[in-house]
Motif scaffolding. Structure first.
Motif, PDB file in Angstrom:
ATOM      1  N   LEU A  68      65.772  62.009  31.903  1.00 57.32           N
ATOM      2  CA  LEU A  68      64.497  61.921  31.189  1.00 57.32           C
ATOM      3  C   LEU A  68      64.709  62.446  29.771  1.00 57.32           C
ATOM      4  CD1 LEU A  68      62.397  63.476  34.070  1.00 57.32           C
ATOM      5  CD2 LEU A  68      62.279  61.082  33.326  1.00 57.32           C
ATOM      6  N   PRO A  69      63.836  62.082  28.872  1.00 60.03           N
ATOM      7  CA  PRO A  69      64.007  62.583  27.492  1.00 60.03           C
ATOM      8  C   PRO A  69      63.953  64.108  27.438  1.00 60.03           C
ATOM      9  CG  PRO A  69      62.352  60.831  27.577  1.00 60.03           C
ATOM     10  CD  PRO A  69      62.718  61.116  28.988  1.00 60.03           C
ATOM     11  N   ASP A  70      63.146  64.750  28.300  1.00 60.17           N
ATOM     12  CA  ASP A  70      63.069  66.220  28.250  1.00 60.17           C
ATOM     13  C   ASP A  70      63.750  66.876  29.460  1.00 60.17           C
ATOM     14  OD1 ASP A  70      61.228  65.300  30.060  1.00 60.17           O
ATOM     15  OD2 ASP A  70      59.686  66.772  29.550  1.00 60.17           O
ATOM     16  N   GLY A  71      64.626  66.150  30.125  1.00 63.09           N
ATOM     17  CA  GLY A  71      65.339  66.791  31.235  1.00 63.09           C
ATOM     18  C   GLY A  71      66.424  65.878  31.764  1.00 63.09           C
ATOM     19  N   TYR A  72      67.646  66.447  31.838  1.00 60.91           N
ATOM     20  CA  TYR A  72      68.730  65.620  32.315  1.00 60.91           C
ATOM     21  C   TYR A  72      69.581  66.396  33.323  1.00 60.91           C
ATOM     22  CZ  TYR A  72      72.876  62.762  32.591  1.00 60.91           C
ATOM     23  OH  TYR A  72      73.903  62.002  33.084  1.00 60.91           O
TER      24      TYR A  72
ATOM     25  N   ILE B  96      66.535  69.101  38.906  1.00 59.38           N
ATOM     26  CA  ILE B  96      66.239  69.333  40.332  1.00 59.38           C
ATOM     27  C   ILE B  96      65.739  70.761  40.540  1.00 59.38           C
ATOM     28  CG2 ILE B  96      67.251  69.539  42.653  1.00 59.38           C
ATOM     29  CD1 ILE B  96      67.768  66.795  42.077  1.00 59.38           C
ATOM     30  N   ASN B  97      66.494  71.721  39.977  1.00 60.24           N
ATOM     31  CA  ASN B  97      66.140  73.132  40.163  1.00 60.24           C
ATOM     32  C   ASN B  97      64.781  73.452  39.568  1.00 60.24           C
ATOM     33  OD1 ASN B  97      68.431  73.739  41.574  1.00 60.24           O
ATOM     34  ND2 ASN B  97      69.618  74.207  39.719  1.00 60.24           N
ATOM     35  N   ARG B  98      64.462  72.801  38.437  1.00 59.32           N
ATOM     36  CA  ARG B  98      63.157  73.059  37.799  1.00 59.32           C
ATOM     37  C   ARG B  98      62.026  72.577  38.705  1.00 59.32           C
ATOM     38  NH1 ARG B  98      63.762  70.694  31.888  1.00 59.32           N
ATOM     39  NH2 ARG B  98      61.699  71.599  31.514  1.00 59.32           N
ATOM     40  N   VAL B  99      62.230  71.405  39.271  1.00 53.64           N
ATOM     41  CA  VAL B  99      61.196  70.880  40.180  1.00 53.64           C
ATOM     42  C   VAL B  99      61.113  71.772  41.432  1.00 53.64           C
ATOM     43  CG1 VAL B  99      60.560  68.937  41.655  1.00 53.64           C
ATOM     44  CG2 VAL B  99      61.444  68.512  39.356  1.00 53.64           C
ATOM     45  N   TYR B 100      62.255  72.124  41.926  1.00 58.06           N
ATOM     46  CA  TYR B 100      62.328  72.970  43.124  1.00 58.06           C
ATOM     47  C   TYR B 100      61.582  74.285  42.900  1.00 58.06           C
ATOM     48  CZ  TYR B 100      64.430  74.191  47.557  1.00 58.06           C
ATOM     49  OH  TYR B 100      64.626  74.490  48.866  1.00 58.06           O
TER      50      TYR B 100
ATOM     51  N   SER C 166      58.770  73.958  46.051  1.00 65.99           N
ATOM     52  CA  SER C 166      59.920  74.110  46.938  1.00 65.99           C
ATOM     53  C   SER C 166      59.720  73.401  48.277  1.00 65.99           C
ATOM     54  CB  SER C 166      60.212  75.593  47.159  1.00 65.99           C
ATOM     55  OG  SER C 166      59.127  76.160  47.839  1.00 65.99           O
ATOM     56  N   ARG C 167      58.494  73.099  48.624  1.00 70.61           N
ATOM     57  CA  ARG C 167      58.272  72.481  49.923  1.00 70.61           C
ATOM     58  C   ARG C 167      58.196  70.947  49.863  1.00 70.61           C
ATOM     59  NH1 ARG C 167      56.451  76.602  53.551  1.00 70.61           N
ATOM     60  NH2 ARG C 167      55.739  75.000  54.995  1.00 70.61           N
ATOM     61  N   SER C 168      58.262  70.374  48.609  1.00 72.20           N
ATOM     62  CA  SER C 168      58.166  68.893  48.503  1.00 72.20           C
ATOM     63  C   SER C 168      59.555  68.275  48.475  1.00 72.20           C
ATOM     64  CB  SER C 168      57.443  68.514  47.210  1.00 72.20           C
ATOM     65  OG  SER C 168      56.163  69.065  47.201  1.00 72.20           O
ATOM     66  N   PRO C 169      59.765  67.224  49.276  1.00 71.50           N
ATOM     67  CA  PRO C 169      61.065  66.552  49.246  1.00 71.50           C
ATOM     68  C   PRO C 169      61.258  65.766  47.940  1.00 71.50           C
ATOM     69  CG  PRO C 169      59.572  65.438  50.753  1.00 71.50           C
ATOM     70  CD  PRO C 169      58.844  66.634  50.258  1.00 71.50           C
ATOM     71  N   ILE C 170      62.501  65.697  47.513  1.00 70.37           N
ATOM     72  CA  ILE C 170      62.809  64.983  46.259  1.00 70.37           C
ATOM     73  C   ILE C 170      63.738  63.807  46.590  1.00 70.37           C
ATOM     74  CG2 ILE C 170      63.931  65.177  43.995  1.00 70.37           C
ATOM     75  CD1 ILE C 170      63.300  68.232  44.166  1.00 70.37           C
ATOM     76  N   VAL C 171      63.375  62.640  46.083  1.00 70.22           N
ATOM     77  CA  VAL C 171      64.292  61.499  46.149  1.00 70.22           C
ATOM     78  C   VAL C 171      64.698  61.200  44.713  1.00 70.22           C
ATOM     79  CG1 VAL C 171      64.597  59.081  46.795  1.00 70.22           C
ATOM     80  CG2 VAL C 171      63.196  60.589  48.231  1.00 70.22           C
ATOM     81  N   VAL C 172      65.993  61.298  44.449  1.00 70.13           N
ATOM     82  CA  VAL C 172      66.488  61.131  43.087  1.00 70.13           C
ATOM     83  C   VAL C 172      66.666  59.626  42.810  1.00 70.13           C
ATOM     84  CG1 VAL C 172      68.568  61.437  41.708  1.00 70.13           C
ATOM     85  CG2 VAL C 172      67.543  63.391  42.866  1.00 70.13           C
ATOM     86  N   LEU C 173      66.200  59.209  41.634  1.00 73.30           N
ATOM     87  CA  LEU C 173      66.423  57.837  41.204  1.00 73.30           C
ATOM     88  C   LEU C 173      67.506  57.876  40.138  1.00 73.30           C
ATOM     89  CD1 LEU C 173      62.667  56.748  40.854  1.00 73.30           C
ATOM     90  CD2 LEU C 173      64.183  56.404  42.816  1.00 73.30           C
ATOM     91  N   THR C 174      68.529  57.077  40.322  1.00 69.91           N
ATOM     92  CA  THR C 174      69.639  57.196  39.383  1.00 69.91           C
ATOM     93  C   THR C 174      70.165  55.811  39.015  1.00 69.91           C
ATOM     94  OG1 THR C 174      71.823  58.131  39.082  1.00 69.91           O
ATOM     95  CG2 THR C 174      71.263  57.500  41.296  1.00 69.91           C
ATOM     96  N   GLY C 175      70.764  55.738  37.853  1.00 65.62           N
ATOM     97  CA  GLY C 175      71.343  54.466  37.406  1.00 65.62           C
ATOM     98  C   GLY C 175      72.651  54.220  38.142  1.00 65.62           C
ATOM     99  N   LEU C 176      73.158  53.017  38.035  1.00 65.47           N
ATOM    100  CA  LEU C 176      74.408  52.625  38.688  1.00 65.47           C
ATOM    101  C   LEU C 176      75.579  53.504  38.301  1.00 65.47           C
ATOM    102  CD1 LEU C 176      74.833  48.758  38.823  1.00 65.47           C
ATOM    103  CD2 LEU C 176      75.251  50.415  40.631  1.00 65.47           C
ATOM    104  N   ASP C 177      75.602  53.831  36.987  1.00 64.44           N
ATOM    105  CA  ASP C 177      76.734  54.588  36.447  1.00 64.44           C
ATOM    106  C   ASP C 177      76.638  56.080  36.777  1.00 64.44           C
ATOM    107  OD1 ASP C 177      74.414  54.623  35.042  1.00 64.44           O
ATOM    108  OD2 ASP C 177      75.356  54.748  33.052  1.00 64.44           O
ATOM    109  N   ASP C 178      75.562  56.485  37.390  1.00 61.42           N
ATOM    110  CA  ASP C 178      75.353  57.940  37.604  1.00 61.42           C
ATOM    111  C   ASP C 178      75.321  58.313  39.081  1.00 61.42           C
ATOM    112  OD1 ASP C 178      75.482  59.522  35.487  1.00 61.42           O
ATOM    113  OD2 ASP C 178      73.343  59.527  35.012  1.00 61.42           O
TER     114      ASP C 178
ATOM    115  N   SER D  23      77.506  59.442  41.088  1.00 57.07           N
ATOM    116  CA  SER D  23      78.151  60.718  41.468  1.00 57.07           C
ATOM    117  C   SER D  23      77.214  61.902  41.206  1.00 57.07           C
ATOM    118  CB  SER D  23      79.465  60.898  40.720  1.00 57.07           C
ATOM    119  OG  SER D  23      79.193  61.012  39.344  1.00 57.07           O
ATOM    120  N   LEU D  24      76.422  61.780  40.125  1.00 60.37           N
ATOM    121  CA  LEU D  24      75.450  62.844  39.821  1.00 60.37           C
ATOM    122  C   LEU D  24      74.405  62.926  40.952  1.00 60.37           C
ATOM    123  CD1 LEU D  24      74.286  64.900  37.739  1.00 60.37           C
ATOM    124  CD2 LEU D  24      72.871  63.015  36.888  1.00 60.37           C
ATOM    125  N   ALA D  25      73.998  61.765  41.407  1.00 57.84           N
ATOM    126  CA  ALA D  25      72.993  61.723  42.470  1.00 57.84           C
ATOM    127  C   ALA D  25      73.515  62.383  43.754  1.00 57.84           C
ATOM    128  CB  ALA D  25      72.589  60.278  42.741  1.00 57.84           C
TER     129      ALA D  25
END
Ligand SMILES: Nc1ncnc2c1ncn2[C@@H]1O[C@H](COP(=O)(O)OP(=O)(O)OP(=O)(O)O)[C@@H](O)[C@H]1O
Ligand SMILES: [Mg+2]
Length: 687
Positions: free
Chosen positions: A76-80, A85-89, A93-105, A107-109
Motif C-alpha cells: 500500500l502507499p502507506d504500508g508495505y 501485518i503486525n500493525r493490523v494484528y 488480534s482476533r480477526s483473521p487476515i488473508v493477504v492479497l499479493t501480486g505474482l512477483d511477491d 514469497s512475501l506472502a
C-alpha cells in the motif's frame, strides 16, 4: 465450490447470500472491484464489506469496529511488507487476515502466513471459489487458534498460580520450566533459575545431585513424597515437601523430571515448637514430682530435727561444763544443724520455703553482695557487674534472692578453676506471646532479667536437663551437694519467675533469670531494725501453744516452761477453741501456732482465738509443706513467723520480741539464715 456453498447456508429457511463482515484494504480500485465481484459470485453479500485504500484508514476503522476477516494488500502507499501485518494484528488480534499479493511477491506472502496471517491469495490467480474458501478457512483457522491460545493461557495461569511450586528439569538436572509460585517462594527471577542445576537451590547440594541422577537412571524409585530444604535468595531456608515424576517424550524416552514442592516450614516450625513445649512440660512435671517428694521428706525431717536439736540444747543447758557427754551432744547438735541446712535447700527447691516477700530493687541486692562476691571468686576471676537503673522492683525474699545470686556465682567460679570472666547483668525485658509459647508457666509482661555469665567449661548438653534436680552434681565427693541450682530453681519459680540456661562447651555458660516486674515504689530491702539489746529470754506470760506434732509440742512446751512461761497447749484448732472457753477471763498473751494442721489451720485458729482475746499476740511457726502457707508461700508483711527447725534460743528470742511487740528478726536468727546458705557470708555484707 459445492463445499463452499454448503458452508454458505447458515439458515435453511432463508438461503440468501451469506453475510460475512469483511474489511478490504486495497489501493488498486481494479483489484477491489474484482474482489467484490468474486464475493458476489461466491454467494457472499458484498454490502457488508467495507473497503479502504490506505492502511491508516484501515487501522482507524479496526479500532472502532470488528470484522470477521481482513483482506490485506501488502503493498500500500502507506504500508508495505510484513510490518503491515503486525500493525493490523496490533489493533485486531482476533480477526483473521488473508493477504492479497501480486505474482512477483508470493514469497512475501508465504512469510506473512508464517508471521500470523491465516492465508494468502495471489492476485491474478484467484477466482471466486478460492477467495471464498480462503475466507472461510481463515475464519475457521483463526477461531481454532484463538481457542487454543485461550486454552494455553488458562493452562499457563493454572501452572503459574498453582498453590504449589512446580519445576521441570532435563536429564542433566538443569531447570527448564518453573512456575511463578516457586519463583515467589524462593525469591528468584525466572532468568536466575532457568538453566541452573536444581540442586544449587537446595541445601546439601551434593547429596541432592546424586539422588537426582539415581532417580533419572532408575536406580531410585520416584513418586514418594520427601522433604528437602531449599535455600531462598535471601539465604533463609524453607522446608519443602517434594514429589517427583519422570518426564517422557512422545516416544517414551526419558527427558527429565517434574517436581512439585510445597512449603511446610510453618508446619515444621509449629511441630518443633510443640516438641520444645512438650519437653518443657515433661521437665516441669518431673521437677514438680521430685519437688513433692523432696518436700514430703523435708516436712517429716523438719519436725524430727526440731526435736533432736531442741533436746540436745536442753541437755547442754543442764549438763555441767566438764561433763564427758557434752562433746557427744555437741556433735549431735552440729549434725542436726547440717541436716537443717539440707532440709531448707530442699524446701526451697520444692517451693515450700516460707518467703517474706517485699518489693525490692535488685540493683540494691547486687550492690550489697558486690564486696562479698569479689572475695568469694578470688583473684583469678574478673568480675563485671552491669547494673541498670529504672528496672522497677521485684517481689521477693531478699535473703533468698541473695542466695540465688550466690549459688549461681559459686557455680560460675567452680566452672573457671583457671580463672576467667564473670559477668552479672541486669536489665528490664518484655516477654511477649512468642516467648511464652515456648516457655511453660510464663505469662507475657515486663520482667527484670538477671544474668550470670561465665567463661568456664560449659555444661555438656546431655546433662543440661538434669542440673536443676536436687543432688545432681558433677563435682567430686565433698565438693558439691547438687542442691545449688535446685534452690535457685525453687526460689525463682516461687517468685513467679523463669530461668533459662545457655551453655557452650569450653566457652561458658549464662543463666538468665526473669522475675516479674512490680511497679510499686521500692521499699528498702534492708533487714528489719536490730532487736533491742536486751538479751532477756525469760518471761512469765501465758502462751497458748497449738501444734499437732506431739513431740514438737512437748519440746516447745518444755523449753518455754524452762524460760518461765506458763503454757496452755492444744493439738489442733478445735481443741484450742474448747480450751479457750475454759480459760475465759484469763490473760493469754501469745498464741504460738503451727500454720498447717489437720482440720482448722493456724490462721483460722488465730482468727477465732483472737476474737476471745483481742489483746493476744500471734506467732506462727511452720516447716510444713502443704496448705495455706504453701499455696502462696507468702506471709503478710508484719506477721511474726518462725521457720522450723529452730534453736531454743531463737524460739525464746522470737517469743520475747513478739511479746514486746518488736517485729524485728533476732540477730541470731539472721545468722542462721546465712547459715542456710551453707557458705559463710561475712556479717558486714548484711546491712
Ligand atoms: N556455670 C556452670 N558451668 C558449668 N557447669 C555448671 C554451671 N552451673 C552448674 N553446672 C553444673 O550443674 C551441676 C549442678 O549444679 P548445682 O549448683 O545444683 O550443684 P553443685 O554446684 O554441683 O553443688 P552445690 O551447689 O550444691 O554445692 C554442677 O555440678 C555442674 O555440673
Ligand atoms: Mg552449685
Amino acid at each position: 465450490m459445492i463445499e463452499a456453498n454448503k458452508l454458505s447456508m447458515p439458515n435453511d429457511r432463508n438461503p440468501g447470500p451469506e453475510i460475512i463482515k469483511i474489511l478490504l484494504i486495497e489501493d488498486n480500485p481494479g483489484d477491489a472491484r474484482l474482489v467484490k465481484e468474486m464475493l458476489i459470485e461466491g454467494g457472499i453479500n458484498h454490502h457488508n464489506m467495507k473497503h479502504v485504500d490506505r492502511i491508516g484508514q484501515g487501522l482507524a476503522l479496526l479500532a472502532e469496529e470488528s470484522f470477521q476477516v481482513i483482506l490485506l494488500d501488502l503493498s500500500l502507499p502507506d504500508g508495505y511488507g510484513l510490518g503491515t501485518i503486525n500493525r493490523v494484528y496490533g489493533v485486531a488480534s482476533r480477526s483473521p487476515i488473508v493477504v492479497l499479493t501480486g505474482l512477483d511477491d508470493e514469497s512475501l506472502a508465504v512469510k506473512a502466513v508464517q508471521e500470523g496471517a491465516q492465508d494468502y491469495l495471489v492476485k491474478g490467480q484467484m477466482d471466486s471459489s478460492s477467495l471464498v474458501r480462503a475466507i472461510r478457512y481463515a475464519i475457521e483457522r483463526k477461531r481454532t487458534e484463538v481457542a487454543l491460545r485461550e486454552k494455553e493461557e488458562r493452562y499457563r495461569e493454572l501452572f503459574d498460580d498453582a498453590p504449589v511450586g512446580y519445576h521441570e528439569v532435563n536429564t542433566e538436572g538443569l531447570i527448564t520450566r518453573i512456575n511463578k509460585t516457586e519463583l515467589n517462594m524462593l525469591g528468584y527471577s525466572l532468568e536466575e533459575m532457568l538453566g541452573q542445576p536444581v540442586w544449587s537451590f537446595i541445601v546439601d547440594e551434593e547429596m541432592v545431585r546424586e539422588v537426582f541422577f539415581a532417580k533419572i537412571s532408575g536406580i531410585l524409585p520416584l513418586g514418594r513424597s520427601f522433604e528437602r530444604n531449599y535455600r531462598k535468595k535471601d539465604n533463609s531456608i524453607l522446608t519443602m515437601l517434594s514429589e517427583d515424576r519422570i518426564l517422557k517424550d512422545m516416544s517414551e524416552g526419558i527427558i527429565g523430571l517434574r517436581t512439585t514442592i510445597q512449603d511446610i516450614s510453618a508446619i515444621k516450625h509449629a511441630e518443633e515448637e510443640k516438641k520444645i513445649l512438650e519437653k518443657q512440660l515433661r521437665q516441669t512435671q518431673k521437677m514438680e514430682t521430685i519437688g513433692k517428694l523432696a518436700g514430703g521428706i523435708a516436712h517429716d525431717f523438719n519436725n524430727l530435727l526440731t526435736v533432736i536439736k531442741g533436746h540436745g540444747e536442753l541437755c547442754l543447758e543442764d549438763l555441767p561444763e566438764n561433763h564427758p557427754l557434752r562433746g557427744n551432744i555437741e556433735e549431735i547438735e552440729k549434725a542436726s544443724e547440717s541436716g537443717a541446712i539440707l532440709i531448707r535447700q530442699l524446701l526451697a527447691f520444692s517451693r515450700r520455703q516460707t518467703m517474706e516477700m517485699r518489693i525490692v530493687d535488685l540493683n540494691a541486692i547486687l550492690r550489697d553482695l558486690d564486696k562479698m562476691l569479689n572475695r568469694v571468686i578470688g583473684d583469678e576471676i574478673q568480675l563485671l557487674t552491669i547494673v541498670a537503673e529504672d528496672i522497677g522492683g521485684i517481689k521477693t525474699d531478699v535473703g533468698q534472692m541473695q542466695q540465688v545470686v550466690m549459688n549461681l556465682v559459686f557455680n560460675a567460679r567452680d566452672a573457671m578453676p583457671r580463672g576467667g570472666k564473670l559477668t552479672i547483668e541486669m536489665s528490664s525485658v518484655e516477654l511477649d506471646e512468642t516467648y511464652c509459647q515456648t516457655h511453660v508457666d510464663v505469662t507475657p509482661g515486663r520482667y527484670v532479667m538477671l544474668s550470670v555469665s561465665d567463661t568456664g567449661c560449659g555444661i555438656p548438653p546431655n546433662i543440661k536437663d538434669q542440673i536443676f534436680e536436687p543432688f545432681f552434681t558433677t563435682k567430686e565427693m565433698g565438693h558439691g551437694t547438687g542442691l545449688g541450682l535446685s534452690t535457685v530453681y525453687g526460689i525463682v519459680k516461687q517468685c513467679g519467675g523463669d530461668i533459662e540456661v545457655h551453655s557452650e562447651i569450653g566457652r561458658g555458660t549464662t543463666f538468665k533469670i526473669y522475675l516479674p516486674r512490680v511497679e510499686k515504689p521500692s521499699e528498702s530491702h534492708a533487714p528489719a531494725p536490730a532487736p533491742s539489746s536486751s538479751t532477756l529470754l525469760q518471761g512469765s506470760e501465758t502462751i497458748f501453744l497449738v501444734e499437732d506434732d506431739e513431740k514438737v509440742r512437748k519440746f516447745i512446751r518444755d523449753a518455754l516452761r524452762k524460760y518461765g512461761y506458763r503454757i496452755l497447749e492444744a493439738a489442733n484448732g478445735e481443741q484450742a477453741l474448747g480450751l479457750v472457753e475454759k480459760h475465759a477471763g484469763e490473760d493469754i498473751h501469745l498464741l504460738l501456732t503451727d500454720i498447717v494442721m489437720p482440720g482448722m489451720n493456724g490462721r483460722d485458729c488465730a482468727e477465732c482465738l483472737t476474737a476471745f482475746h483481742p489483746e493476744m499476740k500471734v506467732l506462727y511457726m511452720s516447716g510444713h509443706t502443704e496448705g495455706a502457707i504453701v499455696h502462696q508461700g507468702v506471709l503478710e508483711p508484719g506477721t511474726a513467723f518462725l521457720q522450723k527447725p529452730f534453736t531454743l534460743r531463737a524460739l525464746a528470742q522470737k517469743v520475747r520480741q513478739v511479746l514486746e511487740n518488736s517485729a524485728g528478726e533476732g540477730e541470731r536468727q539472721k545468722e542462721e539464715r546465712w547459715g542456710i546458705l551453707g557458705k559463710s557470708i561475712p556479717s558486714q555484707t548484711e546491712s
